[in-house]
Structure formats: structure tokens, C-alpha cells
Design an enzyme around this catalytic site. Structure first.
Site, PDB file in Angstrom:
ATOM      1  N   ASN A  53       0.859  -1.179   0.000  1.00  0.00           N
ATOM      2  CA  ASN A  53       0.000   0.000   0.000  1.00  0.00           C
ATOM      3  C   ASN A  53       0.904   1.241   0.000  1.00  0.00           C
ATOM      4  OD1 ASN A  53      -1.400   2.306   1.051  1.00  0.00           O
ATOM      5  ND2 ASN A  53      -3.070   0.960   1.654  1.00  0.00           N
ATOM      6  N   HIS A  58       0.919   6.426   1.439  1.00  0.00           N
ATOM      7  CA  HIS A  58       1.658   7.445   2.180  1.00  0.00           C
ATOM      8  C   HIS A  58       2.858   7.999   1.426  1.00  0.00           C
ATOM      9  CE1 HIS A  58      -1.226   7.108   5.165  1.00  0.00           C
ATOM     10  NE2 HIS A  58      -0.859   5.933   5.623  1.00  0.00           N
ATOM     11  N   HIS A  78      -5.794   3.600  -1.781  1.00  0.00           N
ATOM     12  CA  HIS A  78      -7.132   3.935  -1.286  1.00  0.00           C
ATOM     13  C   HIS A  78      -7.520   5.291  -1.847  1.00  0.00           C
ATOM     14  CE1 HIS A  78      -9.853   4.375   2.575  1.00  0.00           C
ATOM     15  NE2 HIS A  78     -10.513   4.572   1.461  1.00  0.00           N
ATOM     16  N   ARG A  97      -9.774   7.911  -1.475  1.00  0.00           N
ATOM     17  CA  ARG A  97     -10.756   8.359  -0.476  1.00  0.00           C
ATOM     18  C   ARG A  97     -11.635   9.456  -1.057  1.00  0.00           C
ATOM     19  NH1 ARG A  97      -8.800   6.792   5.072  1.00  0.00           N
ATOM     20  NH2 ARG A  97     -10.692   7.836   5.715  1.00  0.00           N
ATOM     21  N   ARG A 134      -7.493  12.822   0.204  1.00  0.00           N
ATOM     22  CA  ARG A 134      -6.425  13.376   1.054  1.00  0.00           C
ATOM     23  C   ARG A 134      -5.037  12.932   0.599  1.00  0.00           C
ATOM     24  NH1 ARG A 134      -7.511  10.361   6.731  1.00  0.00           N
ATOM     25  NH2 ARG A 134      -9.538  11.297   6.385  1.00  0.00           N
ATOM     26  N   HIS A 135      -4.951  11.758  -0.050  1.00  0.00           N
ATOM     27  CA  HIS A 135      -3.649  11.375  -0.604  1.00  0.00           C
ATOM     28  C   HIS A 135      -3.800  10.973  -2.074  1.00  0.00           C
ATOM     29  CE1 HIS A 135      -5.221   7.617   0.996  1.00  0.00           C
ATOM     30  NE2 HIS A 135      -4.796   7.842   2.242  1.00  0.00           N
ATOM     31  N   GLU A 156      -8.756   0.253  -2.767  1.00  0.00           N
ATOM     32  CA  GLU A 156      -9.600   0.310  -1.570  1.00  0.00           C
ATOM     33  C   GLU A 156     -10.589   1.455  -1.761  1.00  0.00           C
ATOM     34  OE1 GLU A 156      -6.066  -1.077   1.516  1.00  0.00           O
ATOM     35  OE2 GLU A 156      -6.916   0.935   1.664  1.00  0.00           O
ATOM     36  N   THR A 195      -8.249   4.078   8.327  1.00  0.00           N
ATOM     37  CA  THR A 195      -9.453   3.250   8.395  1.00  0.00           C
ATOM     38  C   THR A 195      -9.518   2.597   9.766  1.00  0.00           C
ATOM     39  OG1 THR A 195      -9.055   2.837   6.060  1.00  0.00           O
ATOM     40  CG2 THR A 195     -10.775   1.535   7.119  1.00  0.00           C
ATOM     41  N   GLU A 229     -10.820  -9.238   3.965  1.00  0.00           N
ATOM     42  CA  GLU A 229      -9.557  -8.794   4.537  1.00  0.00           C
ATOM     43  C   GLU A 229      -9.827  -8.541   6.012  1.00  0.00           C
ATOM     44  OE1 GLU A 229      -7.176  -5.967   2.397  1.00  0.00           O
ATOM     45  OE2 GLU A 229      -6.382  -5.125   4.249  1.00  0.00           O
ATOM     46  N   HIS A 249      -3.585  -4.008   8.171  1.00  0.00           N
ATOM     47  CA  HIS A 249      -3.672  -2.829   9.029  1.00  0.00           C
ATOM     48  C   HIS A 249      -2.692  -2.962  10.197  1.00  0.00           C
ATOM     49  CE1 HIS A 249      -5.787   0.998   9.515  1.00  0.00           C
ATOM     50  NE2 HIS A 249      -5.246   0.917  10.713  1.00  0.00           N
ATOM     51  N   GLY A 250      -1.741  -2.045  10.223  1.00  0.00           N
ATOM     52  CA  GLY A 250      -0.803  -1.978  11.337  1.00  0.00           C
ATOM     53  C   GLY A 250       0.225  -3.104  11.363  1.00  0.00           C
ATOM     54  N   HIS A 284       1.802   1.501   5.919  1.00  0.00           N
ATOM     55  CA  HIS A 284       2.501   2.503   6.734  1.00  0.00           C
ATOM     56  C   HIS A 284       3.922   2.063   7.095  1.00  0.00           C
ATOM     57  CE1 HIS A 284       2.439   6.055   9.354  1.00  0.00           C
ATOM     58  NE2 HIS A 284       3.309   5.359  10.052  1.00  0.00           N
TER      59      HIS A 284
HETATM   60  N1  PXP Z   1      -5.869  -2.749   4.414  1.00  0.00           N
HETATM   61  C1  PXP Z   1      -6.822  -1.791   4.397  1.00  0.00           C
HETATM   62  C2  PXP Z   1      -8.195  -2.167   3.945  1.00  0.00           C
HETATM   63  C3  PXP Z   1      -6.526  -0.471   4.776  1.00  0.00           C
HETATM   64  O1  PXP Z   1      -7.491   0.466   4.755  1.00  0.00           O
HETATM   65  C4  PXP Z   1      -5.212  -0.160   5.161  1.00  0.00           C
HETATM   66  C5  PXP Z   1      -4.871   1.243   5.543  1.00  0.00           C
HETATM   67  O2  PXP Z   1      -4.970   2.054   4.439  1.00  0.00           O
HETATM   68  C6  PXP Z   1      -4.253  -1.178   5.122  1.00  0.00           C
HETATM   69  C7  PXP Z   1      -4.611  -2.468   4.780  1.00  0.00           C
HETATM   70  C8  PXP Z   1      -2.816  -0.933   5.429  1.00  0.00           C
HETATM   71  O3  PXP Z   1      -2.648  -0.550   6.733  1.00  0.00           O
HETATM   72  P1  PXP Z   1      -1.222  -0.015   7.189  1.00  0.00           P
HETATM   73  O4  PXP Z   1      -0.970   1.243   6.413  1.00  0.00           O
HETATM   74  O5  PXP Z   1      -1.385   0.193   8.641  1.00  0.00           O
HETATM   75  O6  PXP Z   1      -0.224  -1.090   6.827  1.00  0.00           O
END
Ligand code: PXP
Length: 251
Positions: free
Chosen positions: A11, A14, A54, A56, A60-61, A81, A112, A162, A201-202, A224
Site C-alpha cells: 500500500n 503514504h 485507497h 478516499r 487526502r492522498h 480500496e 481506516t 480482509e 492494518h498496522g 505505513h
Molecule cells: N488494508 C486496508 C483495507 C486499509 O485500509 C489499510 C490502511 O490504508 C491497510 C490495509 C494498510 O494498513 P497499514 O498502512 O497500517 O499497513
């Protein structure tokens, strides 16, 4: 490089957050950087299996032009996304990404924050899944590891779920362990219902090993941490670092 048995969606939102911080009002500037396409190509060169962005509602990005640019030029697969709005659905139908992940979206959130309430919006989501699937896109639901949400995702015709790993990632000790148990149950049920199981996520090189008891994982979406590491070691090395840890899944 070691060969992971699960796939990585890198992803790169950022990378664009950084570009927007300076060039939001002058995207036509010859100085507008960093390049979203260059980031995607670097991630692919390091072994990422797909590129995730993503789009949005508040832009924003990632911008519409970024998604078009990536769709035309990346060599792997594009995972878009999106929130379930008519505007973004129109764009997704036009762009035809390989995958779409439906996510909840809330204007004030930093990222998210929770999973999508599939149970509470079955009809609206079923229609979107059908429109995208009929157009050649495989659709995923970004959900908390909640068994009702897993069942609802299968019932509305999604091909994939997911599992939201934010709670897992942001806790340690017994709380993390309890979340792993929820993730295990959700993955097992999803697999039984014929869904592909993804997670995201995370996630970081440090916390991934704690996720490994979760069965049936096919793909991780990680953003991230990759972009943060890339600041210090470059995109290729950052992607390789995570792939090396991913290679230990199921080992
Ligand atoms: N999966 C989804 C559906 C998300 O919305 C995000 C955050 O944009 C991620 C994965 C990736 O999360 P992270 O940036 O914390 O790795």
C-alpha cells in the site's frame, strides 16, 4: 530472496501523503514528488505481488490521476480500496482494478479505524459487489474478525475478506492474544465458506510472527510500515524486509 507462501499487496498511499504535503495545490509542478508510479515500480521490483491504494472521498492522498497512472503502468495487480459511494464506484468501474477492497470511510478518521459493517448494509454492498464482479474485479470486504461479518460477506457474494488487524497490531500481551483467537476463528469460518482470507492494518516486521497462528492467510496488505522503513532504507529494501518475514508464515 526468499519466496513467501503468501502474497504482499504494498500500500503506497503514504508516498502520496508526502507529495500532497507540499504539492497538493500544484500537482502540475515539475517538482511534484515523490512519484507514485516510481514507488509502485520499486515495490514490484522488490517482489510485491500487487499495489494497493485507497481513493478516499476527500482525496487526502491518492488522486484519480494516480489510480489511472498505476492501472496503465504497473506490472502486477492493482488493488483499489474504496468506500461504497456512487462516485467512487463509477471510477472503479471505469478503471477496472484487478481487486477492490470495500472499506468503511469516515471523514474525520486518520486512517481506516474499524471494519466494514457488512451485516448492516447487505443490500447496498451486494449491489456494489455484483457491479464490480460483473465488470471483472474480484471484491474483498475489510471486516473486523467477527463471525457475523464473515457470514454476511460470503452471503453478499464477496470473493475475499480482509481481516482488520488494527486491534491485534495496537495491543500486546493477553489483549493481542485474545485478538489472535478472534482472527483464527474468523479465518477458519471464512475459509470454510469459500472466501479468500487476506489481512491488513498496522502490520510490521516486528508483529507479523504473532499473527502466524492465523490459518489460511493468502495475502497481506501493508502500507505505513513499508513507507516508514523506506524513508531510511529505500522502497526495495523495505519491501524485501517484510517479504523475508512473510516467508516464515507456515514454516
Ligand atoms: N488494508 C486496508 C483495507 C486499509 O485500509 C489499510 C490502511 O490504508 C491497510 C490495509 C494498510 O494498513 P497499514 O498502512 O497500517 O499497513
Amino acid at each position: 530472496m526468499s519466496q513467501p507462501n503468501l502474497l504482499l499487496g504494498a500500500n503506497i498511499d503514504h508516498v502520496v501523503t508526502l507529495r500532497q504535503a507540499r504539492y497538493r495545490t500544484m500537482l502540475e509542478s515539475p517538482n511534484a514528488e515523490p512519484s507514485v508510479l516510481a514507488a509502485a515500480l520499486e515495490a514490484e521490483a522488490a517482489g510485491a505481488h500487487s499495489i494497493t491504494v485507497h481513493l478516499r472521498a476527500d482525496r487526502r492522498h491518492i488522486q484519480d490521476a494516480d489510480v489511472h497512472l498505476l492501472r496503465r503502468n504497473i506490472g502486477t495487480k492493482l488493488n483499489l480500496e474504496m468506500g461504497n459511494t456512487a462516485e467512487i464506484l463509477r471510477i472503479a468501474l471505469d478503471i477496472r482494478p484487478h481487486f477492490v477492497c470495500m472499506v468503511p470511510e469516515n471523514r474525520d478518521e486518520v486512517t481506516t479505524e474499524g471494519g466494514l459493517d457488512v451485516c448492516g448494509q447487505r443490500d447496498a454492498l451486494r449491489a456494489t459487489v455484483k457491479a464490480l464482479s460483473d465488470n471483472g474485479t474480484r471484491v474483498s470486504m475489510f471486516i473486523a474478525p467477527d463471525l457475523d461479518q464473515v457470514r454476511a460477506s460470503a452471503e453478499i457474494g464477496a470473493a475475499m475478506i480482509e481481516l482488520h488487524t488494527g486491534t491485534f497490531a495496537n495491543h500486546t500481551g493477553p489483549e493481542r492474544q485474545a485478538e489472535v483467537e478472534r482472527l483464527i476463528a474468523a479465518a477458519a469460518l471464512g475459509h470454510e465458506l469459500g472466501l479468500q482470507i487476506n489481512a491488513g492494518h498496522g502490520l510490521t516486521t516486528a508483529n507479523l510472527p504473532d499473527l502466524w497462528p492465523v490459518p489460511h492467510l493468502a495475502e497481506l496488505n501493508i502500507g505505513h510500515h513499508i513507507v516508514s522503513r523506506a524513508v531510511f532504507v529505500g522502497m526495495r529494501a523495505a519491501v524485501r524486509e517484510i517479504l523475508d518475514v512473510m516467508a516464515t508464515y507456515g514454516a
